[in-house]
Scaffold this motif. Structure first.
Motif, mmCIF file in Angstrom:
data_model
loop_
_atom_site.group_PDB
_atom_site.id
_atom_site.type_symbol
_atom_site.label_atom_id
_atom_site.label_comp_id
_atom_site.label_asym_id
_atom_site.label_seq_id
_atom_site.Cartn_x
_atom_site.Cartn_y
_atom_site.Cartn_z
ATOM 1 N N ASP A 52 -28.295 -18.156 -38.886
ATOM 2 C CA ASP A 52 -27.922 -18.838 -39.707
ATOM 3 C C ASP A 52 -26.397 -19.231 -40.211
ATOM 4 O O ASP A 52 -25.880 -20.414 -39.883
ATOM 5 C CB ASP A 52 -28.676 -18.928 -41.126
ATOM 6 N N SER B 283 -24.651 -20.971 -37.009
ATOM 7 C CA SER B 283 -24.988 -22.336 -37.031
ATOM 8 C C SER B 283 -24.490 -22.899 -37.943
ATOM 9 O O SER B 283 -23.957 -24.364 -37.728
ATOM 10 C CB SER B 283 -26.611 -22.502 -36.892
ATOM 11 N N PHE B 284 -24.124 -22.399 -39.075
ATOM 12 C CA PHE B 284 -23.268 -23.088 -40.268
ATOM 13 C C PHE B 284 -21.848 -23.357 -39.729
ATOM 14 O O PHE B 284 -21.289 -24.185 -39.954
ATOM 15 C CB PHE B 284 -23.277 -22.120 -41.267
ATOM 16 N N PHE B 285 -21.303 -22.563 -38.853
ATOM 17 C CA PHE B 285 -20.253 -23.029 -38.243
ATOM 18 C C PHE B 285 -20.130 -23.510 -36.598
ATOM 19 O O PHE B 285 -19.224 -23.545 -36.175
ATOM 20 C CB PHE B 285 -19.330 -21.473 -38.040
ATOM 21 N N GLY B 286 -21.442 -23.972 -36.494
ATOM 22 C CA GLY B 286 -21.382 -24.915 -35.320
ATOM 23 C C GLY B 286 -21.701 -24.229 -34.268
ATOM 24 O O GLY B 286 -21.582 -24.932 -32.860
ATOM 25 N N ARG B 287 -22.128 -22.863 -34.272
ATOM 26 C CA ARG B 287 -22.095 -22.018 -32.904
ATOM 27 C C ARG B 287 -23.796 -21.693 -33.042
ATOM 28 O O ARG B 287 -24.199 -21.140 -33.909
ATOM 29 C CB ARG B 287 -21.389 -20.992 -32.852
ATOM 30 N N GLU B 288 -24.254 -21.970 -31.765
ATOM 31 C CA GLU B 288 -25.922 -21.696 -31.834
ATOM 32 C C GLU B 288 -26.173 -20.362 -30.994
ATOM 33 O O GLU B 288 -25.372 -20.020 -29.927
ATOM 34 C CB GLU B 288 -26.620 -22.492 -31.296
#
Lengths: 480, 305
Positions: free
Chosen positions: A106, A109-114
């Motif tokens: 999470d 993904s919050f910082f745009g990295r999956e």
């Protein structure tokens, strides 16, 4: 095996009989028997997890012995570190692995990295948080020199797996419980009879109060967007009594059963909802865990010593860790955080130790001030319980938002269905209020009630288990 | 020494619990036996069954009948009731018995006859009608609910005292219902797609034939009745298979027994409380039709008594 099951109703008298009539002549044989009975009790859920208890017991037993042999501080530290690593590692893997993986995913993904980390399908072994802390207390006490390590393998294994308190506490200190396995147990009639009374009251709290509240709590919390504000308050109120009835009920049964076997366990709940401030509440709620954190975390990191900033930091640490101990969910962390927020002002004002006695001691009724203090403290805990029960922090916040809606002053929906449960809660609170200076609510003295009345009361409580008992539910604390 | 005293005290307490239950049982039995099973002399038609007949046959219209149907009653209980009711009321000459797709299937055993909740709640009511072998059957199948049922005896005594007992017709009665759950019930029914294998329940089959044989021996005319069921239910393929099984059972085993099948009876949605139970309005319509049909076809002479 659940305490409120038919299996346990058969298991207990058989174990009692063999313990006092067959194995009573030799402490070692009695301990072997207790280990076998405890493993049977635990293995009833899932025998695979017995290996974890055996492994954990063996590691701490060996580390304890090695600590006594070594005078080298570095070796001793390494041994302590090994015990912490093994115990907390197992706890961390089984209880927190998925939480950390999901939280990392999470956060990225919050910082745009999956990132592609995968959570595992892990079953949480029942009681792991409890026996882990119990064995840790042994190693830490041996390390600190407070306790001599034991070379009695069976007694140690019996101490770790003692069935009454294995799965949900009280989390016993090795200094209190372990020595009891070395000495010959003598049967005390008074203790055993009072133990039976404590079991009866524990069953009442679990079966009649908690299980009935659970039914409404589940409906209200699962459908909270459609409920009125007043119904949501009632939902939180029911949960406060569900968790109290469930956990203090379990503790009462555990302590009562231990007394039947000649053991004395620490008190785990001391009528916490009669507390006048949050500090008193925490001295009365889940005492064995609070004192564990106090002794093995709070004091080692400085406790109430040092500047105000240090004190505040330490309070936050202990409450947040305590919240996290309950489960791998942010809701528990927020619950801990809220309790820290409640506690800090009274600690900074140096008022956290003003209410150390029992409320309205020697009186039938509390003063208006005391009543207000108790209600206020109860409301604070009620608010925190919403986070404890809600499936997510967002749900908890929405639940609270919905309480303060236009329907706040409406009559709760289906109130007539809930009246019986409310009446039963009032009965429990009444009995506990009368008995609040005792160790448990059915600790009746001979001069309090005449024998026929005492027996009539016990019979009424026994029948109430069948008449008013809710649908059988697992104990909430089994999941922690 | 202490342990002996403790065991004796524990046993004394256990005996006290048992004693309270036994006394309650005796009290309940005595209380319901005073006038408990007696019905009015003009009531010669007995209606038995589960919730289908409980909600559908209005015995206030059907004046010479008495409806003792009870939700979730299996044929086991109907058999107990018909025996005692005939014994106490020799005027009974006709039995209207619920007979529908679900009554004889084994998949309903656990749901009705052996459901712990039903055993617990019915046990206190029907104990007086049970023999030792009936008691043994339940004790063997589900001991815990039986124990719970026994422990509920004193509660039932209190209820009898407070509410006047049998006047409440704990044995069963017509229940007029104003509930309207048809729409949501249809939704739920459509979602429920559990495939079940169809098999007769041996226990229920045996209880059913016990009723038929008892009635034959005692000159009671048996009329099997299935009450109206909503078309959505009937359009379900699995349910239709259940009906086919019921019809083949009737054709092959029940020669000479009247079966009034209203399962497909056309009745508006406003007459249903849910997918297979009628409401008050439906019960009134259905009962009037039932009386007419029995009378016009002379299924029993009992109708015009």
């Amino acid at each position: 095996m659940l305490f409120n099951s038919a299996d346990f109703a058969i298991f207990l008298p058989i174990t009692f009989f063999f313990y006092w009539y067959v194995t009573h002549k030799n402490v070692a044989i009695q301990n072997v028997f207790l280990v076998v009975a405890s493993y049977l009790f635990y293995g009833w859920w899932d025998p695979r997890f017995l290996t974890l208890i055996i492994f954990s017991s063996f590691v701490d037993y060996s580390i304890g012995l090695n600590l006594s042999k070594s005078g080298n501080p570095k070796v001793r530290k390494a041994l302590l570190f090994t015990s912490l690593l093994v115990n907390l590692g197992l706890l961390g893997f089984f209880k927190y692995y998925n939480f950390f993986v999901d939280s990392f995913v999470d956060a990225f993904s919050f910082f745009g990295r999956e990132i592609g980390a995968q959570s595992l399908n892990i079953i949480l072994p029942v009681g792991i948080s409890f026996y882990t802390f119990q064995t840790l207390s042994y190693t830490i006490d041996v390390y600190k020199g407070k306790l001599k390590p034991t070379n009695n393998l069976i007694a140690f294994f019996a101490f770790v797996s003692f069935f009454p308190q294995l799965v949900a506490g009280p989390i016993e200190r090795a200094t209190n419980l372990l020595p009891q396995f070395f000495n010959k147990r003598t049967f005390s009639y008074t203790n055993a009879v009072d133990g039976m009374r404590q079991i009866l009251w524990g069953l009442f709290k679990k079966v009649v109060i908690a299980d009935n509240c659970a039914k409404f709590v589940n409906i209200i919390f699962e459908n909270y967007p459609e409920q009125s504000g007043s119904t949501l308050i009632l939902g939180a109120f029911f949960f406060a009594f569900q968790i109290y009835g469930d956990f203090s009920g379990y503790s009462d049964i555990a302590i009562g059963v231990s007394r039947l076997f000649g053991f004395s366990l620490m008190q785990n709940f001391a009528f916490p909802y009669f507390s006048r401030d949050i500090a008193e509440f925490w001295r009365r709620w889940h005492i064995s865990l609070s004192s564990w954190f106090r002794d093995y975390l709070y004091i080692p990191i400085g406790g109430s010593k040092g500047g105000k900033l240090n004190k505040v930091r330490n309070v936050f640490i202990i409450f947040i860790v305590s919240g996290f101990w309950h489960g791998a969910n942010w809701t528990f962390i927020i619950w801990g955080f809220l309790n820290a927020l409640y506690f800090i002002p009274i600690m900074l004002l140096n008022k956290n130790r003003i209410n150390t006695d029992s409320v309205a001691e020697g009186k039938l009724f509390p003063s208006l001030k005391e009543l207000f203090q108790m209600l206020f403290t109860f409301l604070l805990t009620l608010l925190a319980w919403i986070f404890f029960r809600a499936p997510s922090v967002t749900d908890a916040i929405r639940y609270i938002e919905n309480i303060f809606s236009d329907s706040f002053f409406s009559i709760p929906s289906a109130l007539n269905e809930w009246l019986l449960t409310i009446a039963l809660i009032i009965f429990m609170v009444f009995v506990e209020w009368i008995q609040r200076s005792k160790k448990h609510a059915l600790e009746l003295e001979h001069n309090q009630l005449k024998k026929p009345l005492r027996w009539a009361f016990y019979l009424a409580v026994t029948f109430s288990l069948f008449w008013f008992g809710g649908a059988q539910q697992d104990f909430i604390y089994f999941q922690f | 020494m202490g342990i002996k005293k403790f065991v004796i005290t524990s046993l004394k307490f256990l005996i006290a619990v048992i004693l309270v239950c036994v006394l309650s049982f005796l009290f309940n039995s005595a209380y319901v036996n005073i006038r408990g099973y007696e019905i009015e002399p003009h009531q010669n038609i007995l209606i038995l069954g589960d919730s289908h007949t409980e909600y559908a046959v209005d015995d206030t219209i059907f004046t010479n009948s008495v409806n003792l149907s009870h939700s979730a009653d299996s044929y086991f209980y109907s058999y107990l009731k018909v025996k005692r009711m005939k014994q106490e009321n020799p005027q009974i000459d006709t039995l209207l018995l619920a007979f529908s797709n679900h009554n004889l299937l084994s998949q309903y055993d656990e749901r009705w006859l052996l459901n712990p909740l039903h055993i617990k709640s019915k046990f206190r009511i029907y104990t007086d009608l049970m023999s030792f072998s009936d008691f043994g059957f339940f004790l063997k199948s589900k001991p815990m609910p039986v124990l719970q049922g026994i422990m509920e005896m004193p509660k039932y005594s209190i209820k009898l005292l407070l509410k006047g007992g049998i006047k409440e017709r704990d044995l069963g009665s017509f229940k007029p219902s104003e509930r309207n759950k048809l729409a949501e019930n249809i939704e739920r029914f459509k979602k429920d797609s559990n495939k079940r294998t169809l098999k007769y329940s041996e226990i229920e089959k045996s209880n059913f034939f016990n009723i038929i044989n008892f009635c034959k021996k005692n000159d009671i005319t048996v009329i099997l009745v299935s009450t109206p069921i909503h078309k959505v239910y009937l359009s379900n393929e699995d349910k239709m298979k259940e009906f086919e099984l019921l019809y083949s059972f009737y054709d092959s085993k029940l020669n000479g027994v009247t079966f009034l099948d209203y399962s497909f009876y056309n009745i508006p949605d406003s007459c249903y409380q849910d997918i297979n139970h009628l409401n008050r309005k439906g019960a009134q319509k259905f009962t009037e039709q039932l009386i007419n049909d029995i009378r016009s076809n002379s299924y029993t002479s009992a109708i015009d008594k």
